[in-house]
Every structure is written in structure tokens, then in C-alpha cells.
Design a protein around this motif. Structure first.
Motif, short mmCIF file in Angstrom:
data_model
loop_
_atom_site.label_atom_id
_atom_site.label_comp_id
_atom_site.label_asym_id
_atom_site.label_seq_id
_atom_site.Cartn_x
_atom_site.Cartn_y
_atom_site.Cartn_z
N MET A 44 -3.37 -4.44 15.05
CA MET A 44 -2.62 -3.84 13.94
C MET A 44 -3.23 -4.24 12.61
O MET A 44 -3.72 -5.35 12.44
CB MET A 44 -1.15 -4.30 14.00
N THR A 45 -3.19 -3.23 11.61
CA THR A 45 -3.70 -3.49 10.27
C THR A 45 -2.67 -4.27 9.49
O THR A 45 -1.49 -3.91 9.46
CB THR A 45 -3.99 -2.16 9.54
N GLY A 46 -3.13 -5.30 8.78
CA GLY A 46 -2.21 -6.12 8.02
C GLY A 46 -1.72 -5.43 6.76
O GLY A 46 -2.35 -4.48 6.28
N PRO A 47 -0.65 -5.82 6.14
CA PRO A 47 -0.10 -5.19 4.92
C PRO A 47 -1.01 -5.44 3.72
O PRO A 47 -1.72 -6.43 3.64
CB PRO A 47 1.25 -5.89 4.74
N THR A 48 -1.02 -4.43 2.75
CA THR A 48 -1.84 -4.53 1.54
C THR A 48 -1.19 -5.48 0.57
O THR A 48 0.03 -5.40 0.30
CB THR A 48 -1.96 -3.15 0.87
N GLY A 49 -2.00 -6.35 -0.01
CA GLY A 49 -1.47 -7.32 -0.95
C GLY A 49 -1.08 -6.69 -2.28
O GLY A 49 -1.57 -5.62 -2.65
N ALA A 50 -0.24 -7.32 -3.04
CA ALA A 50 0.22 -6.82 -4.34
C ALA A 50 -0.92 -6.87 -5.35
O ALA A 50 -1.75 -7.77 -5.31
CB ALA A 50 1.40 -7.66 -4.82
N THR A 51 -0.94 -5.83 -6.32
CA THR A 51 -1.97 -5.77 -7.36
C THR A 51 -1.67 -6.80 -8.43
O THR A 51 -0.53 -6.89 -8.91
CB THR A 51 -2.01 -4.37 -8.00
N GLY A 52 -2.72 -7.52 -8.85
CA GLY A 52 -2.52 -8.54 -9.88
C GLY A 52 -2.29 -7.92 -11.26
O GLY A 52 -2.63 -6.77 -11.52
N ALA A 53 -1.72 -8.65 -12.14
CA ALA A 53 -1.41 -8.18 -13.50
C ALA A 53 -2.69 -7.98 -14.29
O ALA A 53 -3.67 -8.69 -14.11
CB ALA A 53 -0.52 -9.21 -14.19
#
Length: 341
Positions: A185-194
Motif C-alpha cells: 500500500m502507498t503511504g499518505p502524502t505529507g502536509a505542505t510546509g509553510a
């Protein structure tokens, strides 16, 4: 008797037999043509005698009176035709010369003897292949003997029968394919930095100096059909705006904003027309026109224009009016614009 004597004798015979010409009688019947005589032997040609001297031309006699035509006499009988002389024998034809001998042909070189070809024997049966023997020591290579003569091609022997093809063996069964492994399974995409803060704007570069110049003239008399004299007021140190003469200003290629004003006094009602000249021609569309209606009136006008000089040009003002004017005042300001052609 040769041919010449024979001919002379014939003419003498004919001359002696001809009498004086009598009256012409009736034409008699033609007699039968005599047989042609044999050709005589041609006589030798005599030598040509010398040409006598030409006698003097006698005086021309006077023209006599025309006589009365006489009666035409009757035609006398035709004399007999003389016998034709026998023809001389033709000369013998010369003997044809013998042809020259043909030169001898050169001898051909001898042809070498061809060796006898032996008979080709029948092809024997192929024996079984024996075991390979041990490799012996390589001997010295002997000298190559001379190539023998090529013998005649013998008759081809009988071709042996082609053996039968063996049966093809059975194909083995295909093995079972292994199981395919499962995809992870593909892991979740991380949040975009500020987004980081915008840096400070750098300092603006230095603005270049403006290029300009001005020219003036006061208490100047305007003379019809002349260029107006201008004196420098503010000069241009960059060399783009240079006064070439008292009336003309040289402009380097570029765009220029030009403003000018001209005023003068007329002693009687007149008109004033000032025309700028640049790029080699007059421009009435940017000129000045002013008319007066009373004695001692002032005429004044001004204009603004943007001049595009694709190449170096000269700028000047021409005055054309109904008469000369006095107390002229002229102001000219020139500014080069920051814009490429």
C-alpha cells in the motif's frame, strides 16, 4: 596522202565543179544518201604560221544610195555530199603492271604440349572414421612443386540415396508458474510546509541624467525667406544636441521633445509663418501661423512636437511672412527622451 592533203583536195574538187551562180531554180528531189566511206588516217598537224602585222584602218566611205532590190534568183540544185573519210585505227591499250610481292608473315611461337588426362576412377565407399591419432611434431614445409596441367573433367559418379529423417521426440510438459507477490500500500502524502517570507527588494540602480539643451534670440529682425538665428542658452555635454551653425542644430539618432516660441512686431497688418525643418524636409503640420490686423501689432505663436530621428539630422526654423518683422524673440527647448528607436 595524209588527212590535210585529202581535205584540201576535196575542197579544190568542189570549188572547180561549182559554176557561177545562176538564177535559183526549183528545188529538185533529194537523191539517196551515199554509203559512208571508211575513215581515213589522220594526217600530222602542220606548224602554225606567224601572225601577220595588222594593217592600217582605211577611211570610212560615204553611205551610198539605197539600190532597188533585185529579183531573187532561183535556188540552184544541192550538190552531192562528199564521201566521209575512213576512221584511223585505235591505239593499243597499255599493259597493266604486275602487282608487287606481299611481304612474308612472321613466324608464330611454338605452342606447349598438353599433358594427357588420366581416366577418373569410380568413387569408393566411405569407410568408418578411425580414432584420432596423437598430434605429431610439425615438419618443415617443403617447397611448392610446379602446378601440373589441368586434366579433363571425368564423368560424375552415381549419387547415393538420401537417408530417411528420424522421428521427432515428444515435447515435455510446461511447468507451473509461480505465484505473483502482492503490491504494498502507498503511504499518505505529507502536509505542505509553510511558504517562507519574501525577501526585501534590492536598491534601484541610478537613473541616468536627462539630455537637454536650449537656445534663444532677442530683438532679432525676421527677414522673409531666411532661417532664424539661434544662440546657445543651456548646452548639452553628452554630444547628442550640438549647434552646427548659427541657424542649425545637429541631433543624434533618437526621440526628442521640442518646444519653441516665436514673436515679432509688424509695422502694418501682416502675417507670420514659421516652419520647422528636420529629417531633410519641411513640416508645416508643426509650424506656427499668426496674422495681425493693425499697425504696430505683435505676432506670437508656439508649438510642441516629438521628433523621431532614425539617423543623424539637423533641426532649424524658417521664416516666411508677408513682410519683414522687428523685435523678434525666439526660444527653443530640446529634450532627448529615454526610449530606444
Amino acid at each position: 596522202m595524209n588527212l590535210l592533203r585529202y581535205v584540201c583536195a576535196c575542197y579544190a574538187s568542189r570549188a572547180s565543179s561549182v559554176g557561177p551562180t545562176g538564177p535559183t531554180g526549183a528545188t529538185g528531189l533529194s537523191g539517196p544518201t551515199g554509203a559512208t566511206g571508211a575513215d581515213g588516217i589522220p594526217g600530222a598537224t602542220g606548224a602554225t604560221g606567224p601572225t601577220g602585222a595588222t594593217g592600217a584602218t582605211g577611211p570610212t566611205g560615204g553611205t551610198g544610195a539605197t539600190g532597188i532590190p533585185g529579183v531573187t534568183g532561183a535556188t540552184g540544185p544541192t550538190g552531192p555530199t562528199g564521201a566521209t573519210g575512213a576512221a584511223g585505227p585505235s591505239g593499243d591499250k597499255g599493259v597493266t603492271g604486275a602487282a608487287g610481292p606481299i611481304g612474308p608473315t612472321g613466324t608464330a611461337g611454338p605452342t606447349g604440349a598438353t599433358g594427357a588426362t588420366g581416366a577418373t576412377g569410380p568413387t569408393g565407399a566411405t569407410g568408418a572414421t578411425g580414432p584420432a591419432g596423437a598430434t605429431g611434431i610439425a615438419g618443415l614445409t617443403g617447397a611448392t612443386g610446379p602446378t601440373g596441367a589441368t586434366g579433363a573433367v571425368g564423368a560424375a559418379g552415381p549419387r547415393g540415396a538420401t537417408g530417411s529423417t528420424g522421428a521427432t521426440g515428444p515435447t515435455g510438459a510446461t511447468g507451473v508458474s509461480g505465484a505473483t507477490g502482492s503490491t504494498g500500500m502507498t503511504g499518505p502524502t505529507g502536509a505542505t510546509g509553510a511558504t517562507g517570507a519574501t525577501g526585501a527588494t534590492g536598491a534601484t540602480g541610478a537613473i541616468p541624467d536627462d539630455v537637454f539643451a536650449s537656445f534663444i534670440n532677442t530683438q532679432y529682425p525676421l527677414t522673409m525667406g531666411t532661417s532664424i538665428a539661434l544662440f546657445p542658452d543651456i548646452t548639452d555635454p553628452t554630444g547628442n544636441i550640438v549647434q552646427a551653425s548659427l541657424e542649425r542644430i545637429t541631433l543624434e539618432p533618437g526621440y526628442y521633445l521640442i518646444s519653441y516660441k516665436v514673436s515679432a512686431v509688424f509695422q502694418s497688418p501682416n502675417y507670420m509663418q514659421v516652419t520647422p525643418v528636420y529629417n531633410g524636409t519641411s513640416h508645416l503640420e508643426t509650424g506656427i501661423y499668426f496674422a495681425t490686423s493693425a499697425n504696430g501689432s505683435s505676432a506670437c505663436g508656439s508649438a510642441f512636437l516629438i521628433l523621431r530621428a532614425p539617423a543623424q539630422t539637423q533641426f532649424y526654423l524658417n521664416y516666411n511672412g508677408s513682410s519683414d518683422a522687428r523685435d523678434g524673440e525666439i526660444n527653443v527647448t530640446i529634450l532627448k527622451l529615454r526610449r530606444d528607436l
